[in-house]
Design a protein around this motif. Structure first.
Motif, PDB file in Angstrom:
ATOM      1  N   ASP A  43      29.714  16.841  33.465  1.00 45.46           N
ATOM      2  CA  ASP A  43      30.649  16.769  34.465  1.00 45.46           C
ATOM      3  C   ASP A  43      32.076  16.800  34.245  1.00 45.46           C
ATOM      4  OD1 ASP A  43      28.536  16.133  36.368  1.00 45.46           O
ATOM      5  OD2 ASP A  43      28.502  14.322  36.506  1.00 45.46           O
ATOM      6  N   TYR A  47      30.934  24.376  33.937  1.00 46.96           N
ATOM      7  CA  TYR A  47      30.640  25.217  34.619  1.00 46.96           C
ATOM      8  C   TYR A  47      29.791  26.290  34.953  1.00 46.96           C
ATOM      9  CZ  TYR A  47      32.990  28.855  32.457  1.00 46.96           C
ATOM     10  OH  TYR A  47      33.346  29.708  31.375  1.00 46.96           O
ATOM     11  N   ILE A 114      27.924  13.877  39.006  1.00 50.09           N
ATOM     12  CA  ILE A 114      29.135  14.769  40.515  1.00 50.09           C
ATOM     13  C   ILE A 114      27.996  14.851  40.751  1.00 50.09           C
ATOM     14  CG2 ILE A 114      30.713  15.749  41.247  1.00 50.09           C
ATOM     15  CD1 ILE A 114      32.256  14.871  38.815  1.00 50.09           C
ATOM     16  N   SER A 115      27.391  14.734  42.209  1.00 50.89           N
ATOM     17  CA  SER A 115      27.020  15.218  43.566  1.00 50.89           C
ATOM     18  C   SER A 115      26.621  17.484  43.236  1.00 50.89           C
ATOM     19  CB  SER A 115      26.266  14.265  44.443  1.00 50.89           C
ATOM     20  OG  SER A 115      27.592  14.766  45.180  1.00 50.89           O
ATOM     21  N   THR A 116      27.977  17.125  43.175  1.00 54.17           N
ATOM     22  CA  THR A 116      28.265  18.906  43.992  1.00 54.17           C
ATOM     23  C   THR A 116      27.582  19.174  42.223  1.00 54.17           C
ATOM     24  OG1 THR A 116      30.111  17.759  43.056  1.00 54.17           O
ATOM     25  CG2 THR A 116      30.353  18.576  44.981  1.00 54.17           C
ATOM     26  N   LYS A 117      27.823  18.456  41.143  1.00 50.15           N
ATOM     27  CA  LYS A 117      27.492  19.842  39.690  1.00 50.15           C
ATOM     28  C   LYS A 117      26.150  19.619  39.907  1.00 50.15           C
ATOM     29  CE  LYS A 117      30.689  20.353  37.003  1.00 50.15           C
ATOM     30  NZ  LYS A 117      31.483  20.277  35.653  1.00 50.15           N
ATOM     31  N   ARG A 118      25.157  18.697  40.505  1.00 47.42           N
ATOM     32  CA  ARG A 118      23.633  18.412  40.026  1.00 47.42           C
ATOM     33  C   ARG A 118      23.281  19.770  41.449  1.00 47.42           C
ATOM     34  NH1 ARG A 118      19.758  13.672  40.546  1.00 47.42           N
ATOM     35  NH2 ARG A 118      17.632  14.505  40.167  1.00 47.42           N
ATOM     36  N   GLU A 119      23.945  19.482  42.469  1.00 52.32           N
ATOM     37  CA  GLU A 119      23.466  20.695  43.052  1.00 52.32           C
ATOM     38  C   GLU A 119      23.484  22.090  43.484  1.00 52.32           C
ATOM     39  OE1 GLU A 119      25.973  19.714  47.059  1.00 52.32           O
ATOM     40  OE2 GLU A 119      24.594  17.642  47.180  1.00 52.32           O
ATOM     41  N   GLN A 120      24.888  22.081  42.426  1.00 48.49           N
ATOM     42  CA  GLN A 120      25.019  23.962  41.649  1.00 48.49           C
ATOM     43  C   GLN A 120      23.796  23.987  41.038  1.00 48.49           C
ATOM     44  OE1 GLN A 120      29.030  23.824  39.314  1.00 48.49           O
ATOM     45  NE2 GLN A 120      29.669  23.581  41.968  1.00 48.49           N
ATOM     46  N   LYS A 123      20.486  24.487  42.693  1.00 52.11           N
ATOM     47  CA  LYS A 123      20.132  25.976  43.789  1.00 52.11           C
ATOM     48  C   LYS A 123      19.998  27.050  42.690  1.00 52.11           C
ATOM     49  CE  LYS A 123      24.343  25.305  46.920  1.00 52.11           C
ATOM     50  NZ  LYS A 123      25.939  25.742  46.845  1.00 52.11           N
TER      51      LYS A 123
END
Length: 140
Positions: A43, A47, A114-120, A123
């Motif tokens: 997190d 990247y 971190i939710s945005t990292k998990r969402e990436q 995807k």
């Protein structure tokens, strides 16, 4: 209630130096908590390469990089360690490798990430995401 930590306290407690991670040491994290620690590293400094099934992490120390590489090898993930001027970079490639890393990283996460990292991450396991990444033939 909160104690202000001075520069010397930070150095003694967290091994934080002026040049940051280049001189940091990896804490001795028990195996049962290592996935949680690695998730924090992920997190904090990782990247996804755009449009690719590749994750790049920068663990910050030789010891931590080695331990993460050992864990990735144990999981059967394809990964490579690159070192340049005391900067350590782990590159994880392939959807199968990302899947086993993801499963290990978020096992028992209990919402601490971190939710945005998990969402990436998620995807990349979605067919529609990859379909959108493909170049269109003949301009249409």
């Amino acid at each position: 209630m909160y104690q202000i930590l001075g520069k010397s306290s930070l150095i003694l407690t967290f091994y934080i130096f002026h040049s940051g991670a280049l001189k940091s040491r990896a804490p001795n994290v028990p195996e049962e908590f290592f996935s949680h620690f690695a998730r924090g590293v992920f997190d904090g400094d990782a990247y996804f390469k755009t449009g690719a099934d590749v994750v790049v992490m920068r663990p910050g120390s030789r010891v931590l990089s080695k331990r993460l590489m050992d864990k990735l090898e144990e999981l059967g993930a394809v990964a490579e360690l690159d070192t340049k001027e005391d900067v350590y970079r782990i590159t994880i490639t392939g959807i199968d490798s990302l899947r086993v890393f993801y499963d290990w990283l978020y096992k028992d996460a209990r919402g601490v990430y971190i939710s945005t990292k998990r969402e990436q991450f998620t995807k990349r396991f979605d067919y529609d995401f990859w379909k959108k990444q493909q170049p269109k033939k003949y301009g249409f």
